[in-house]
Write a protein that holds these residues in place. Structure first.
Motif, PDB file in Angstrom:
ATOM      1  N   ILE A  54       6.193  15.915 -17.967  1.00 42.96           N
ATOM      2  CA  ILE A  54       5.859  15.739 -19.388  1.00 42.96           C
ATOM      3  C   ILE A  54       5.102  16.952 -19.907  1.00 42.96           C
ATOM      4  N   VAL A  55       4.177  17.484 -19.099  1.00 38.48           N
ATOM      5  CA  VAL A  55       3.389  18.622 -19.571  1.00 38.48           C
ATOM      6  C   VAL A  55       4.234  19.890 -19.610  1.00 38.48           C
ATOM      7  N   ARG A  56       5.010  20.148 -18.565  1.00 43.45           N
ATOM      8  CA  ARG A  56       5.767  21.390 -18.487  1.00 43.45           C
ATOM      9  C   ARG A  56       7.054  21.325 -19.280  1.00 43.45           C
ATOM     10  N   GLY A  57       7.785  20.194 -19.109  1.00 39.28           N
ATOM     11  CA  GLY A  57       9.159  19.982 -19.557  1.00 39.28           C
ATOM     12  C   GLY A  57       9.625  20.892 -20.685  1.00 39.28           C
ATOM     13  N   PRO A  58      10.517  21.833 -20.444  1.00 43.29           N
ATOM     14  CA  PRO A  58      10.778  22.849 -21.460  1.00 43.29           C
ATOM     15  C   PRO A  58      11.288  22.292 -22.775  1.00 43.29           C
ATOM     16  N   THR A  59      12.108  21.244 -22.736  1.00 37.78           N
ATOM     17  CA  THR A  59      12.674  20.748 -23.996  1.00 37.78           C
ATOM     18  C   THR A  59      12.183  19.331 -24.275  1.00 37.78           C
ATOM     19  N   LEU A  60      12.378  18.905 -25.507  1.00 35.33           N
ATOM     20  CA  LEU A  60      11.971  17.550 -25.899  1.00 35.33           C
ATOM     21  C   LEU A  60      12.733  16.455 -25.140  1.00 35.33           C
ATOM     22  N   PRO A  61      14.067  16.569 -24.954  1.00 31.95           N
ATOM     23  CA  PRO A  61      14.755  15.535 -24.161  1.00 31.95           C
ATOM     24  C   PRO A  61      14.200  15.383 -22.753  1.00 31.95           C
ATOM     25  N   ASP A  62      13.743  16.501 -22.136  1.00 31.58           N
ATOM     26  CA  ASP A  62      13.125  16.384 -20.815  1.00 31.58           C
ATOM     27  C   ASP A  62      11.909  15.484 -20.860  1.00 31.58           C
ATOM     28  N   ARG A  63      11.090  15.672 -21.889  1.00 28.33           N
ATOM     29  CA  ARG A  63       9.874  14.876 -21.994  1.00 28.33           C
ATOM     30  C   ARG A  63      10.215  13.409 -22.265  1.00 28.33           C
ATOM     31  N   ILE A  64      11.291  13.166 -23.047  1.00 25.91           N
ATOM     32  CA  ILE A  64      11.657  11.781 -23.346  1.00 25.91           C
ATOM     33  C   ILE A  64      12.125  11.069 -22.087  1.00 25.91           C
ATOM     34  N   VAL A  65      12.946  11.756 -21.284  1.00 24.97           N
ATOM     35  CA  VAL A  65      13.399  11.144 -20.035  1.00 24.97           C
ATOM     36  C   VAL A  65      12.220  10.904 -19.109  1.00 24.97           C
ATOM     37  N   ALA A  66      11.254  11.830 -19.127  1.00 21.89           N
ATOM     38  CA  ALA A  66      10.065  11.644 -18.286  1.00 21.89           C
ATOM     39  C   ALA A  66       9.260  10.434 -18.752  1.00 21.89           C
TER      40      ALA A  66
ATOM     41  N   ASP B  43       0.831  -1.206   0.000  1.00 21.26           N
ATOM     42  CA  ASP B  43       0.000   0.000   0.000  1.00 21.26           C
ATOM     43  C   ASP B  43       0.865   1.256   0.000  1.00 21.26           C
ATOM     44  N   VAL B  44       1.883   1.256   0.888  1.00 17.31           N
ATOM     45  CA  VAL B  44       2.768   2.434   0.963  1.00 17.31           C
ATOM     46  C   VAL B  44       3.484   2.640  -0.372  1.00 17.31           C
ATOM     47  N   THR B  45       3.948   1.521  -0.968  1.00 20.96           N
ATOM     48  CA  THR B  45       4.650   1.618  -2.260  1.00 20.96           C
ATOM     49  C   THR B  45       3.744   2.199  -3.330  1.00 20.96           C
ATOM     50  N   MET B  46       2.479   1.766  -3.342  1.00 20.46           N
ATOM     51  CA  MET B  46       1.564   2.275  -4.377  1.00 20.46           C
ATOM     52  C   MET B  46       1.311   3.764  -4.192  1.00 20.46           C
ATOM     53  N   MET B  47       1.211   4.206  -2.925  1.00 18.00           N
ATOM     54  CA  MET B  47       1.026   5.646  -2.700  1.00 18.00           C
ATOM     55  C   MET B  47       2.224   6.432  -3.226  1.00 18.00           C
ATOM     56  N   MET B  48       3.441   5.939  -2.914  1.00 19.30           N
ATOM     57  CA  MET B  48       4.644   6.641  -3.360  1.00 19.30           C
ATOM     58  C   MET B  48       4.738   6.627  -4.880  1.00 19.30           C
ATOM     59  N   LEU B  49       4.381   5.483  -5.502  1.00 22.62           N
ATOM     60  CA  LEU B  49       4.447   5.414  -6.959  1.00 22.62           C
ATOM     61  C   LEU B  49       3.418   6.340  -7.602  1.00 22.62           C
ATOM     62  N   SER B  50       2.237   6.468  -6.952  1.00 20.28           N
ATOM     63  CA  SER B  50       1.238   7.389  -7.488  1.00 20.28           C
ATOM     64  C   SER B  50       1.762   8.812  -7.476  1.00 20.28           C
ATOM     65  N   PHE B  51       2.428   9.178  -6.374  1.00 24.24           N
ATOM     66  CA  PHE B  51       3.015  10.521  -6.290  1.00 24.24           C
ATOM     67  C   PHE B  51       4.073  10.708  -7.377  1.00 24.24           C
ATOM     68  N   ALA B  52       4.902   9.669  -7.582  1.00 21.13           N
ATOM     69  CA  ALA B  52       5.933   9.751  -8.626  1.00 21.13           C
ATOM     70  C   ALA B  52       5.295   9.900 -10.002  1.00 21.13           C
ATOM     71  N   LEU B  53       4.183   9.195 -10.215  1.00 17.49           N
ATOM     72  CA  LEU B  53       3.476   9.287 -11.495  1.00 17.49           C
ATOM     73  C   LEU B  53       2.968  10.708 -11.734  1.00 17.49           C
ATOM     74  N   LEU B  54       2.472  11.325 -10.649  1.00 16.16           N
ATOM     75  CA  LEU B  54       1.988  12.713 -10.752  1.00 16.16           C
ATOM     76  C   LEU B  54       3.133  13.635 -11.158  1.00 16.16           C
ATOM     77  N   LEU B  55       4.292  13.462 -10.513  1.00 12.77           N
ATOM     78  CA  LEU B  55       5.441  14.312 -10.841  1.00 12.77           C
ATOM     79  C   LEU B  55       5.890  14.083 -12.282  1.00 12.77           C
ATOM     80  N   VAL B  56       5.820  12.822 -12.752  1.00 12.51           N
ATOM     81  CA  VAL B  56       6.200  12.521 -14.135  1.00 12.51           C
ATOM     82  C   VAL B  56       5.275  13.253 -15.105  1.00 12.51           C
ATOM     83  N   VAL B  57       3.963  13.228 -14.782  1.00  8.45           N
ATOM     84  CA  VAL B  57       2.999  13.915 -15.662  1.00  8.45           C
ATOM     85  C   VAL B  57       3.297  15.412 -15.703  1.00  8.45           C
ATOM     86  N   VAL B  58       3.617  15.971 -14.531  1.00 10.58           N
ATOM     87  CA  VAL B  58       3.963  17.400 -14.492  1.00 10.58           C
ATOM     88  C   VAL B  58       5.167  17.675 -15.385  1.00 10.58           C
TER      89      VAL B  58
END
Lengths: 140, 115
Positions: free
Chosen positions: B29-41, B12-27
């Motif tokens: 991908i949406v914001r990421g100023p350059t294309l390489p940033d989005r690819i790494v995301a 349960d704790v792992t899933m909560m942490m992974l959900s938070f990480a997923l949220l940060l990844v989405v942020v």
């Protein structure tokens, strides 16, 4: 792509991916897996090798043209269905034998050979497409 | 407290942490100023999904999920490499520099198109 890290690690990954594709194919009879998904995993291995070492290297490493592999797979799948002529049962009926090889009972069946045929068809045809696309983009 | 409870709580704790990480990844991908940033995301997205699959497989005791995680790890690497190659050959592919960070709406289609 001429980065030394990628060129060093990609043969290892290619070997691992091909091994995993065979594992997925052979397990497909009883559990999730099968010839189609195994073939797609094998294609991803060949595509990765093409990205790192160039398309001519992949064509040389495969020894046969990808479409020849696809044709062999189609022949194997068809032949496993044709075997039912000998036993007088409908086309593509599953036939099983259980020979004992080195003291281990091995289950051989026509569905397994059909699945291996599907594996070769998918590997050959999709690899042909992937290599053609990579070669058109200008190689390495 | 038996081992099954410990694994359940840890999952349960792992899933909560992974959900938070997923949220940060989405942020990213949406914001990421350059294309390489989005690819790494996107590569990180594959990693987070592998973690999700492994955690759900452990929690539900369905260990076939681990094979899906292996396949996703192998294929996700291929996707990242293909994206990297796309970035490297983009100048020769002939598309305009629309997503570079310093290209405003004015310079979007003014870059010379080479083929």
């Amino acid at each position: 792509m001429n980065t030394i890290i990628f060129r060093t690690i990609s043969p290892v990954l290619v070997a691992l991916t091909l091994l995993f594709s065979v594992f997925v194919t052979l397990r497909g009879h009883n559990e999730p897996g099968g010839g189609f998904i195994g073939g797609l995993i094998a294609v991803s291995a060949f595509a990765l090798y093409g990205l790192s070492h160039g398309v001519p290297t992949v064509r040389h490493a495969m020894r046969f043209h990808p479409m020849e592999i696809a044709g062999f797979g189609l022949f194997l799948a068809g032949a496993s269905g044709m075997l039912s002529i000998v036993f007088g049962v409908p086309f593509l009926t599953g036939l099983w034998v259980f020979p004992t090889i080195f003291g281990v009972e091995v289950a051989l069946s026509t569905p397994m050979f059909f699945d291996i045929g599907v594996y070769f068809v998918v590997t050959g045809s999709i690899t042909s497409i992937a290599l053609a696309l990579e070669a058109r983009e200008g190689g390495v | 407290m038996n081992p099954k409870d410990i694994i359940d709580i840890a999952a349960d704790v792992t899933m909560m942490m992974l959900s938070f990480a997923l949220l940060l990844v989405v942020v990213r991908i949406v914001r990421g100023p350059t294309l390489p940033d989005r690819i790494v995301a996107l590569d990180l997205l594959v990693g987070v999904v592998i973690g999700f699959i492994a955690t759900i497989g452990l929690k539900a005791e369905i260990f076939q999920y681990l094979d899906i995680a292996i396949a996703l790890g192998l294929v996700g690497f291929l996707a990242t490499v293909a994206f990297a190659r796309f970035v490297m050959t983009r100048g020769r592919a002939g598309d305009a520099a629309t997503t570079l960070p310093d290209s405003g709406p004015d310079s979007a289609y003014s870059g010379e198109v080479r083929r």
